[in-house]
Enzyme design. Structure first.
Site, PDB file in Angstrom:
ATOM      1  N   ALA A 105      37.895  41.820  46.222  1.00  0.00           N
ATOM      2  CA  ALA A 105      39.020  41.016  46.703  1.00  0.00           C
ATOM      3  C   ALA A 105      40.415  41.589  46.484  1.00  0.00           C
ATOM      4  O   ALA A 105      41.335  41.254  47.230  1.00  0.00           O
ATOM      5  CB  ALA A 105      38.949  39.620  46.072  1.00  0.00           C
ATOM      6  N   ALA A 106      40.635  42.392  45.456  1.00  0.00           N
ATOM      7  CA  ALA A 106      42.007  42.840  45.161  1.00  0.00           C
ATOM      8  C   ALA A 106      42.534  43.746  46.277  1.00  0.00           C
ATOM      9  O   ALA A 106      41.754  44.443  46.924  1.00  0.00           O
ATOM     10  CB  ALA A 106      42.034  43.578  43.823  1.00  0.00           C
ATOM     11  N   GLY A 108      44.345  41.065  47.289  1.00  0.00           N
ATOM     12  CA  GLY A 108      44.381  39.656  47.651  1.00  0.00           C
ATOM     13  C   GLY A 108      44.809  39.327  49.058  1.00  0.00           C
ATOM     14  O   GLY A 108      44.934  38.148  49.398  1.00  0.00           O
ATOM     15  N   GLY A 109      45.036  40.339  49.892  1.00  0.00           N
ATOM     16  CA  GLY A 109      45.452  40.050  51.269  1.00  0.00           C
ATOM     17  C   GLY A 109      44.439  39.222  52.018  1.00  0.00           C
ATOM     18  O   GLY A 109      44.776  38.223  52.658  1.00  0.00           O
ATOM     19  N   LYS A 110      43.189  39.621  51.960  1.00  0.00           N
ATOM     20  CA  LYS A 110      42.138  38.881  52.662  1.00  0.00           C
ATOM     21  C   LYS A 110      41.828  37.573  51.943  1.00  0.00           C
ATOM     22  O   LYS A 110      41.562  36.548  52.576  1.00  0.00           O
ATOM     23  CB  LYS A 110      40.892  39.766  52.787  1.00  0.00           C
ATOM     24  CG  LYS A 110      41.152  41.019  53.637  1.00  0.00           C
ATOM     25  CD  LYS A 110      39.986  41.981  53.624  1.00  0.00           C
ATOM     26  CE  LYS A 110      40.281  43.200  54.492  1.00  0.00           C
ATOM     27  NZ  LYS A 110      41.378  44.036  53.954  1.00  0.00           N
ATOM     28  N   GLU A 128      36.787  40.782  41.732  1.00  0.00           N
ATOM     29  CA  GLU A 128      37.273  42.167  41.692  1.00  0.00           C
ATOM     30  C   GLU A 128      36.702  42.840  40.442  1.00  0.00           C
ATOM     31  O   GLU A 128      36.862  42.324  39.336  1.00  0.00           O
ATOM     32  CB  GLU A 128      38.802  42.191  41.665  1.00  0.00           C
ATOM     33  CG  GLU A 128      39.403  43.561  41.483  1.00  0.00           C
ATOM     34  CD  GLU A 128      38.910  44.582  42.500  1.00  0.00           C
ATOM     35  OE1 GLU A 128      38.554  45.703  42.076  1.00  0.00           O
ATOM     36  OE2 GLU A 128      38.887  44.260  43.719  1.00  0.00           O
ATOM     37  N   ARG A 133      43.173  45.502  38.713  1.00  0.00           N
ATOM     38  CA  ARG A 133      43.366  44.973  40.061  1.00  0.00           C
ATOM     39  C   ARG A 133      43.109  43.467  40.104  1.00  0.00           C
ATOM     40  O   ARG A 133      43.695  42.758  40.925  1.00  0.00           O
ATOM     41  CB  ARG A 133      42.465  45.718  41.033  1.00  0.00           C
ATOM     42  CG  ARG A 133      42.977  47.117  41.351  1.00  0.00           C
ATOM     43  CD  ARG A 133      41.942  47.966  42.072  1.00  0.00           C
ATOM     44  NE  ARG A 133      41.478  47.358  43.314  1.00  0.00           N
ATOM     45  CZ  ARG A 133      42.104  47.423  44.474  1.00  0.00           C
ATOM     46  NH1 ARG A 133      43.275  48.057  44.551  1.00  0.00           N
ATOM     47  NH2 ARG A 133      41.612  46.870  45.555  1.00  0.00           N
ATOM     48  N   CYS A 226      38.139  50.489  55.552  1.00  0.00           N
ATOM     49  CA  CYS A 226      39.341  51.134  56.077  1.00  0.00           C
ATOM     50  C   CYS A 226      39.046  52.618  56.304  1.00  0.00           C
ATOM     51  O   CYS A 226      39.848  53.479  55.960  1.00  0.00           O
ATOM     52  CB  CYS A 226      40.537  50.924  55.159  1.00  0.00           C
ATOM     53  SG  CYS A 226      40.314  51.536  53.475  1.00  0.00           S
TER      54      CYS A 226
END
Length: 460
Positions: A105-106, A108-110, A128, A133, A226
């Protein structure tokens, strides 16, 4: 000019063909795009940024750049995020009441987008594995005003026995070779190799093997990376379909700027065209791959009923009446959102920290928990001191017990931890805002001095 590895360039020339590969490599040297998301959980107010250039197929998302000291950021009204990275959570189909896991998760954008979609109903577990993080993750979840999140710092192997067949939706933004971030973080080029790509693929399978255990039958798995590498993208999706009986769902994204997955880069399954890819030459954002899948088989209803029985256990750490009175004397002065309307029935206290848990776990559960639900504040000798997370949650509604700092200088001094002289008839604990954006608690004494309660760890 990025110095791309020869092996990398040869690989994508073969995959894309000379013409498209040339466009790809040229785009890698163009400037990265920055973007922001607006937090729809917060009480609507005017923000200072231009919202003229919307990101295609996304709501409340715009191209633009912000500073970490801007009041919009500090108060949790906006989140700075790569445009392409906004899509996995937006395509999750999460709705209020769902049980959702963001496994990697870190920062935290999503997670913040998933929490926004839940509207403080249901459960969000944000995990995370990195302790450092995980701290940043907590700060962002707190700033966003999410009250139904359990933040854990664990390996997937530790989580899966606790949450077996539990979640409606799981998002796995998997650790990857990072090819899609080369132009944003050129240092990622230094550790790239084809062997590293295959190492990442093995790690992704290990993570997903545990994620599958935690997903309810008929639940949705959102898988994203990514990177551009087919080994970590289409080939992982094919593996999920063949080894774990998943179906690929259509993202329903049809924008010409967004590319589709390539069946020929995996096992020629035509369903792989339902996955989507973001290339730098598409002009949306950095590199990103997204697939939405559904776990086939089984009866989710049976699992749901079984889990509901666990909620009947009596809360072992309930507040006493005197503790409720101390807390109520402070927080009942404010306009409370629905998530806090029955706080006195839900609140617990541990080591003097008063909180409303997002989920009550068994005492036998051995997980490293970073935060569970909303921390209301701390009980001290015969008094209660409200916490920062509560201030961010109260920012979801219009409030009357607020002092709005008059100048940018006062705002910056408050972020530094200084006391401020203010003009206000209010006394005691109140919310502090700048440009009507609530970001902290403060306390006004009899002489009009605003005592600073902005957390030391966040001070600029």
């Amino acid at each position: 000019m990025l110095k791309l590895p020869v092996e990398f360039k040869e690989k994508y020339q073969k995959l894309l063909g000379d013409e498209e590969a040339t466009e790809f490599f040229a785009a890698m040297n163009e400037e990265s795009k920055k973007a922001i998301r607006i937090n729809t959980l917060k009480n609507p107010v005017k923000i200072a940024y231009s919202l003229n250039e919307a990101i295609p197929d996304l709501r409340d998302a715009y191209y633009g750049e912000i500073s970490g000291e801007d009041p919009e950021w500090v108060s949790g009204y906006v989140y700075s995020q790569d445009p392409a990275a906004m899509f996995p959570a937006a395509l999750s189909g999460v709705k209020p009441g769902d049980k959702v896991l963001d496994l990697c998760a870190a920062p935290g954008g999503k997670t913040t987008k998933l929490g926004e979609q839940l509207e403080n109903e249901g459960l969000l577990v944000a995990n995370e594995i990195s302790g450092t993080r995980a701290k940043a993750l907590r700060e962002n979840v707190e700033r966003w005003g999410i009250g139904n999140a359990l933040i854990t710092n664990e390996s997937p192997e530790k989580l899966s026995p606790v949450f077996y067949d539990f979640f409606d939706v799981i998002l796995v933004d998997a650790p990857c070779s990072g090819e899609g971030m080369f132009r944003k973080n050129p240092e990622a080029i230094d550790y790239w190799s084809q062997d590293y790509v295959l190492t990442c693929q093995r790690r992704q399978k290990d993570i997903l093997n545990e994620a599958v255990k935690m997903l309810k039958p008929n639940g949705r798995l959102i898988y994203s990376t990514c990177t551009f590498a087919p080994e970590e993208d289409e080939q992982i999706v094919s593996w999920l379909v063949n080894e774990h009986d998943f179906s690929i769902l259509d993202t329903e994204i049809k924008d010409e700027k967004i590319s589709l997955g390539h069946p020929e880069w995996s096992d020629n399954n035509p369903e792989l065209t339902k996955t989507i890819r973001f290339w730098p030459q598409d002009g949306v954002g950095e590199g990103q791959f997204v697939a939405v899948l559904q776990k086939n088989g089984g009866n989710a209803e049976t699992v749901t009923k079984k889990n509901k029985k666990k909620k009947q256990k009596k809360n072992p750490l309930r507040l006493t009446k005197s503790q409720q009175e101390l807390v109520g004397n402070v927080i009942n002065q404010f306009n409370l959102p629905d998530s806090l309307s029955d706080w006195s029935k839900k609140a617990m206290v541990r080591n003097d920290h008063v909180f409303i848990p997002a989920i009550v776990l068994s005492e036998k559960t051995k997980l490293h928990i970073v935060n569970n639900g909303i921390e209301l504040g701390i009980l001290k000798k015969k008094r209660f001191e409200p916490g920062h997370q509560l201030a961010e949650v109260l920012g979801q509604l219009k409030q009357t017990r607020v002092v709005d700092l008059a100048t940018l200088d006062d705002y910056q001094k408050y972020l530094h931890g200084e006391t401020i002289k203010v003009q206000s008839d209010l006394r005691g604990f109140l919310l502090v805002s700048y440009q009507n954006l609530i970001f902290s608690f403060g306390k006004i004494t009899g002489n009009g001095i605003l005592k600073n309660f902005y957390p030391k760890g966040l001070r600029k």
